[in-house]
Write an enzyme that holds these catalytic residues in place. Structure first.
Site, short mmCIF file in Angstrom:
data_model
loop_
_atom_site.label_atom_id
_atom_site.label_comp_id
_atom_site.label_asym_id
_atom_site.label_seq_id
_atom_site.Cartn_x
_atom_site.Cartn_y
_atom_site.Cartn_z
N GLY A 99 0.77 -1.10 0.11
CA GLY A 99 -0.03 -0.07 -0.04
C GLY A 99 0.76 1.24 0.07
O GLY A 99 2.08 1.17 0.10
N GLY A 101 2.49 3.36 1.49
CA GLY A 101 3.45 3.43 2.83
C GLY A 101 4.00 4.94 3.12
O GLY A 101 4.09 5.27 4.20
N ARG A 102 4.03 5.76 2.07
CA ARG A 102 4.55 7.30 2.41
C ARG A 102 4.10 8.15 1.18
O ARG A 102 4.47 9.08 1.07
CB ARG A 102 6.18 7.11 2.32
CG ARG A 102 6.62 6.63 1.17
CD ARG A 102 8.36 6.73 1.22
NE ARG A 102 8.91 5.91 0.33
CZ ARG A 102 10.28 5.74 0.07
NH1 ARG A 102 11.04 6.58 0.44
NH2 ARG A 102 10.66 5.02 -0.99
N LYS A 118 4.75 12.44 -1.98
CA LYS A 118 5.70 11.14 -1.71
C LYS A 118 6.65 11.53 -0.46
O LYS A 118 7.53 12.37 -0.70
CB LYS A 118 6.34 10.53 -2.95
CG LYS A 118 7.13 9.26 -2.37
CD LYS A 118 7.74 8.60 -3.79
CE LYS A 118 8.59 7.54 -3.34
NZ LYS A 118 8.99 6.76 -4.54
N ASP A 130 9.20 4.84 7.92
CA ASP A 130 8.80 6.16 8.83
C ASP A 130 7.87 7.14 7.72
O ASP A 130 7.46 8.15 8.38
CB ASP A 130 10.31 6.82 9.01
CG ASP A 130 11.04 7.08 7.66
OD1 ASP A 130 10.63 6.63 6.57
OD2 ASP A 130 12.19 7.32 7.90
N ARG A 181 4.00 14.31 -7.07
CA ARG A 181 4.09 13.59 -8.24
C ARG A 181 2.56 13.62 -8.90
O ARG A 181 1.64 13.58 -8.04
CB ARG A 181 4.28 11.88 -7.96
CG ARG A 181 5.36 11.65 -7.27
CD ARG A 181 5.71 9.97 -7.32
NE ARG A 181 4.75 9.33 -6.34
CZ ARG A 181 5.13 7.81 -6.33
NH1 ARG A 181 6.21 7.45 -6.69
NH2 ARG A 181 4.15 7.21 -5.78
N ARG A 188 -1.98 0.23 -9.60
CA ARG A 188 -0.74 -0.48 -9.90
C ARG A 188 -1.39 -2.00 -10.17
O ARG A 188 -2.51 -2.09 -9.88
CB ARG A 188 0.20 -0.44 -8.90
CG ARG A 188 0.73 0.80 -8.57
CD ARG A 188 0.92 0.92 -6.75
NE ARG A 188 1.39 2.42 -6.48
CZ ARG A 188 2.45 3.03 -6.67
NH1 ARG A 188 3.56 2.05 -6.94
NH2 ARG A 188 2.62 4.17 -6.74
N ASP A 261 4.00 -4.22 -7.52
CA ASP A 261 3.43 -2.96 -6.99
C ASP A 261 4.03 -1.91 -7.53
O ASP A 261 3.44 -0.84 -7.37
CB ASP A 261 3.64 -3.03 -5.48
CG ASP A 261 4.92 -3.30 -4.99
OD1 ASP A 261 5.65 -4.40 -5.34
OD2 ASP A 261 5.52 -2.25 -4.33
#
Ligand code: AMP
Ligand code: MG
Length: 494
Positions: A99, A101-102, A118, A130, A181, A188, A261
């Site tokens: 998923g 994540g950031r 991002k 993190d 972005r 995906r 992914d």
């Protein structure tokens, strides 16, 4: 957290109108959440081209309001931030749920472009990470997005990077950055794998319908593949991916982490990590230092893409319902990739029409380039100039095996359109870039940026946006890599 509901299209004073169609898929597909703020942000880079694409005024893009918004410290009016869930195969192994994540999707503009931050903080999909991105990798992603676009290769775009003095721990302590972005969709292969693996067929179908209706409407009326729209989708994605692979291979681009992914359902280059443009032509080159098996070596990319499409086919099977039709849809890759690759290579050689001998000529030069370890970008550019000037010495000088090159040149000269040499040279100079984002160039921009000097980044960005132009005075950026370039180690750490 629950954000206030927004009307379908909301225009803030920034001028962005939103449509939020991905969000309309519902909560099984994402978690709504706000970015986590970063202290004392500053600008690192912006793209006027992408600003224009979004209809953003450049003056506004220089404002503190924009700086705070694209760092994730404030919300753009009308945005509806979320992180999406997906799964995937990483290095050939099923990795289960991943998923964003950031990455945090701010939403989708009425112009049909998704805007993502991002590095904007942790999400429910961060899995121990993190949620941050470091300045180094953000600069690489920003520059490469715009470089690929300049090369005419399908890619997500990058509007801007902001930096912050906040510390991020990787192998050493680095500082944080956020890349904004932009793409029509960040869906995906892994999104489909996620719902398929979890036996969530209604969600799988909703996602497929969403993608078809928005991006592949022609799949609804396909007369082939039994009129099955999901098989038609698989075929269309296979064909786009095949075209993308042809472009990567022809320009000498290694992605580095072709996990499912990281594969775009629109056939875009996405998720720039340990990518590299080849220096010397080494077919088995592995650019990702974390890829110890060499799974994603340059010459394996086309096969890996097919393997990834096979995973997508598996995921779509509950909708396609017929294994033979799914196979047939997938098979198109095997004809489209070689045809697209040949077409790209013909352009690189300035061959205006296709002949049976072309394949041998292309194999021949690739073999010679590999045997002599010739710099890939410099070879093609010099060959283009040689055809333009009818003077082949500078390109011949690149080969230790002069006799081998002379022999190849003889066959090449026979195929070159003698009456249309200027036309051939013109095509070659528009196909073979003078400037690519070599690792050492990115590294120089990164080192300068770490000291607060963004001029190197700006120069490089300008060259890469127009990589086929000569840009007098900037030949150093088109030169052979320095010796230290081979010692740059780029890994998954970003
Ligand atoms: P990548 O190989 O960079 O595409 O990342 C694979 C997965 O790890 C994705 O789901 C990312 O969102 C996640 N990820 C990578 N780096 C971080 C990070 N620093 N914090 C949270 N998630 C991350
Ligand atoms: Mg990724």
């Amino acid at each position: 957290m629950n954000l206030p509901a927004e009307s379908d299209t909301t225009t803030g004073h920034v001028g962005l109108a939103w449509s939020h169609e991905f969000a309309a898929l519902g909560p099984d597909f994402f978690t709504e959440l706000r970015p986590t703020p970063l202290p004392s942000p500053h600008w690192v880079g912006t793209s006027s081209d992408v600003a224009k694409l979004l209809g953003l005024a450049e003056t506004w893009l220089r404002s503190d309001e924009a700086l705070q918004a694209f760092t994730g410290n404030t919300l753009l009016p009308g945005s509806r931030p979320l992180a999406s869930v997906y799964s995937g195969h990483q290095f050939g192994v099923w990795a289960g749920q991943l998923g964003d994540g950031r990455a945090i999707l701010l939403g989708e503009t009425a112009g049909g472009l998704e805007i993502q931050l991002k590095g904007a903080g942790r999400t429910p999909y961060s899995r121990g990470g993190d949620g941050r991105a470091v300045l180094r990798s953000s600069i690489r992603e920003f520059l490469c997005s715009e470089a690929m676009h300049g090369l005419g290769i399908s890619t997500s775009r990058a509007l801007c990077i902001t930096g912050s003095p906040a510390h991020v721990r990787r192998e050493t302590i680095e500082t944080a950055a956020v890349v904004t972005r932009v793409a029509p969709s960040f869906v995906r292969f892994g999104h489909f794998e996620h719902f398929s693996a979890n036996d969530q067929e209604p969600q799988l179908q909703a996602l497929a319908d969403y993608v078809i209706d928005r991006y592949y409407p022609e799949c609804r009326s396909a007369s082939t593949l039994g009129g099955n729209p999901y098989a038609a989708l698989l075929q269309a994605v296979s064909e786009r991916t095949a075209n993308l692979m042809a472009q990567w291979q022809a320009v000498g681009f290694c992605h580095g982490v072709m996990n499912t992914d990281n594969m775009s359902i629109l056939g875009l280059t996405i998720d720039y990590g340990p990518f590299q443009f080849l220096d010397a032509f080494v077919p088995g080159h592995v650019c990702n230092h974390s890829d110890t098996q060499g799974r994603y070596a340059y010459n394996r990319q086309p096969n890996v893409a097919y393997w990834n499409l096979f995973c997508l086919a598996q995921a779509l099977l509950p909708l396609i319902e017929d294994q033979e039709i799914a196979k047939e849809a997938l098979e198109s890759y095997k004809t489209v990739f070689p045809a697209a690759f040949m077409a790209r290579m013909r352009s690189k050689l300035g061959l205006l029409q296709s002949r049976a001998e072309d394949a041998d000529l292309i194999d021949g030069i690739l073999l010679l380039l590999a045997k002599n370890g010739v710099d890939y970008t410099i070879f093609w550019r010099r060959l283009s100039q040689a055809v333009q000037n009818a003077h082949f010495e500078p390109v011949r000088d690149l080969f230790a095996d002069r006799a081998g090159f002379d022999q190849w040149l003889l066959s090449y000269s026979e195929l070159l359109p003698l009456d249309d040499q200027a036309l051939a040279a013109n095509l070659m100079l528009k196909t073979n870039p003078k400037f690519v984002l070599r690792n050492h160039l990115g590294e120089q921009a990164i080192q300068a940026a770490k000291l607060g000097d963004f001029s190197e980044l700006q120069t490089l960005q300008r060259l890469l946006e127009q990589p086929f132009d000569e840009h007098p005075g900037h030949d150093a950026y088109a030169a052979f890599p320095p010796d230290w370039a081979s010692s740059i180690e780029i890994s998954c750490s970003s």
